[in-house]
Enzyme design. Sequence first.
Site, PDB file in Angstrom:
ATOM      1  N   HIS A 286      36.994  25.240  31.859  1.00 28.50           N
ATOM      2  CA  HIS A 286      35.730  25.994  31.823  1.00 28.50           C
ATOM      3  C   HIS A 286      35.419  26.604  33.188  1.00 28.50           C
ATOM      4  O   HIS A 286      34.261  26.852  33.496  1.00 28.50           O
ATOM      5  CB  HIS A 286      34.557  25.101  31.391  1.00 28.50           C
ATOM      6  CG  HIS A 286      34.835  24.280  30.173  1.00 28.50           C
ATOM      7  ND1 HIS A 286      34.464  24.660  28.904  1.00 28.50           N
ATOM      8  CD2 HIS A 286      35.478  23.087  30.028  1.00 28.50           C
ATOM      9  CE1 HIS A 286      34.847  23.736  28.034  1.00 28.50           C
ATOM     10  NE2 HIS A 286      35.475  22.772  28.685  1.00 28.50           N
TER      11      HIS A 286
ATOM     12  N   SER B 121      38.246  50.377  50.377  1.00 28.77           N
ATOM     13  CA  SER B 121      37.168  51.104  49.719  1.00 28.77           C
ATOM     14  C   SER B 121      36.889  52.374  50.497  1.00 28.77           C
ATOM     15  O   SER B 121      37.044  52.416  51.713  1.00 28.77           O
ATOM     16  CB  SER B 121      35.923  50.221  49.684  1.00 28.77           C
ATOM     17  OG  SER B 121      34.748  51.008  49.649  1.00 28.77           O
TER      18      SER B 121
ATOM     19  N   LYS C 205      36.146  46.233  53.010  1.00 25.85           N
ATOM     20  CA  LYS C 205      36.757  45.805  51.755  1.00 25.85           C
ATOM     21  C   LYS C 205      38.280  45.756  51.777  1.00 25.85           C
ATOM     22  O   LYS C 205      38.950  46.596  52.355  1.00 25.85           O
ATOM     23  CB  LYS C 205      36.325  46.732  50.606  1.00 25.85           C
ATOM     24  CG  LYS C 205      34.877  46.577  50.211  1.00 25.85           C
ATOM     25  CD  LYS C 205      34.570  45.224  49.588  1.00 25.85           C
ATOM     26  CE  LYS C 205      35.146  45.045  48.246  1.00 25.85           C
ATOM     27  NZ  LYS C 205      34.383  45.369  47.112  1.00 25.85           N
TER      28      LYS C 205
ATOM     29  N   GLU D 276      44.409  43.550  39.646  1.00 22.36           N
ATOM     30  CA  GLU D 276      43.424  44.087  38.698  1.00 22.36           C
ATOM     31  C   GLU D 276      44.057  45.086  37.740  1.00 22.36           C
ATOM     32  O   GLU D 276      43.777  45.086  36.545  1.00 22.36           O
ATOM     33  CB  GLU D 276      42.293  44.783  39.458  1.00 22.36           C
ATOM     34  CG  GLU D 276      41.412  43.845  40.257  1.00 22.36           C
ATOM     35  CD  GLU D 276      40.465  44.643  41.147  1.00 22.36           C
ATOM     36  OE1 GLU D 276      39.432  45.099  40.653  1.00 22.36           O
ATOM     37  OE2 GLU D 276      40.785  44.823  42.335  1.00 22.36           O
TER      38      GLU D 276
END
Length: 460
Positions: A155, A276, A282, A289
């Site tokens: 979980h 970024s 960043k 991804e």
Amino acid sequence: MKLWGGRFEKTTDALVEDFHSSISFDQRLYKEDIRGSMAHARMLGRLGVLTVGEAESISSGLQGILQDIQTGKVEFEVGAEDIHMNVEKLLTERIGTVGKKLHTARSRNDQVALDLRLYLREEIDNTKDLLSDLIRTLLNLAEEHVETWMPGYTHLQKAQPITLGHHFMAYVQMFLRDLGRLKDTRKRLNVSPLGSGAMAGTTFPLEREAVAQELGFDGVTLNSLDGVSDRDFALEFLSAASILMMHLSRMCEELVLWSSGEFQFVVMDDGYSTGSSIMPQKKNPDVAELVRGKTGRVYGDLFALLTVMKGLPLAYNKDMQEDKESVFDAMDTIHKSLLVVEPMLKMMQVNREVMAAGAKGGFTNATDLADYLAKKGVPFREAHELVGRLVLHCSKQHIGLEDLNLEEYQGFSPVFQPDLFQAIGIEHCVRARRLTGGPAPETVSASIRQSRDILQNLIW
Ligand code: ARG
């Protein structure tokens, strides 16, 4: 004039010409198409359907076309519809009327089924190489990290301590199953549909088995209707590809989490991250991804073809032309993903200390404390309840189970003895789980050895 133009009084509408043509994507099958045609022509020559000279001139004509396509000298024609008719048209332009004999005792329906099987067989072999590289990398990483302690989760809440090696080995099992599925797909697709004709076979006494053998097949399809209308092999590939992407995606999702400021378990290599355009600080795990994202398109490819096939009456229907783009797209996607994930893993930095610290917090040793009591004769349900109360007590004071002293423990139960502290040490919790499949370093090492053997036996 179309190769099939005899019964038509009008030409194809320009819109239709473009709409039904598949050459823009099926030109990718040129090698397979020519290889199949050569085997077919040679066989027609053996049968005497073509003279030896005719068969030879077809063969050398096809060979020349193959070379010219490979060197970019051929411009395909949308008007010639697909790769099959483009090649045939080129052949006839080059060698004259004899070229028109190539299509004797054959249909594009069995031809395209053949091409797609040949294509998938070869590309699945390439997938095998890429996938086994990834598995080997994971096995090596697992070996390196049999004693890198980390928290295991259920979980997404801390559950029990394990090791990074154990975690990597979970993915090894998944990818080994993927390899098995691809191997199985390859085995079932490896039969030749040539000789199925349009759908009812042919009156020519073709040597189906000999052609199949020449093309590296294990046998021939056993029903001409099925031979031209079956795309199970493509669906099996797409299913296996979807499951493989699902595994890659889960792994990438974990890496996205682990590389976040909140986890800091790993640091992605600069070469596998991007920045970024506005936020100077960043460093994003885009590669992971994107693999996660591309999983969606492979599922889409599977569902596109399943849906194309579901309502088709036997045998061939033009709908089936839609099979190729899905198969090509899925193939490209899994290959690109496998290619980039393997070095990304290798280059990634592991923060052993952060992982080990994470393994300690969150009461990951609570099960071991309950087991400690159970081993001393306390019924497990009672032990569970008692440890639950201890966890509550400690969490109110923001301390761990290992921070209480014996006196405090004995206030909860007289069963507790000084040996409890050893039992709840994080390392001990891991080392004591020695059952097959467990996280103990020696067990994981054994599983690495076993999995290396399994990989060796799976590879073909
Ligand atoms: N381009 C077609 C396909 O990809 C080849 C088979 C066409 N057969 C036919 N009878 N129209 O499926």
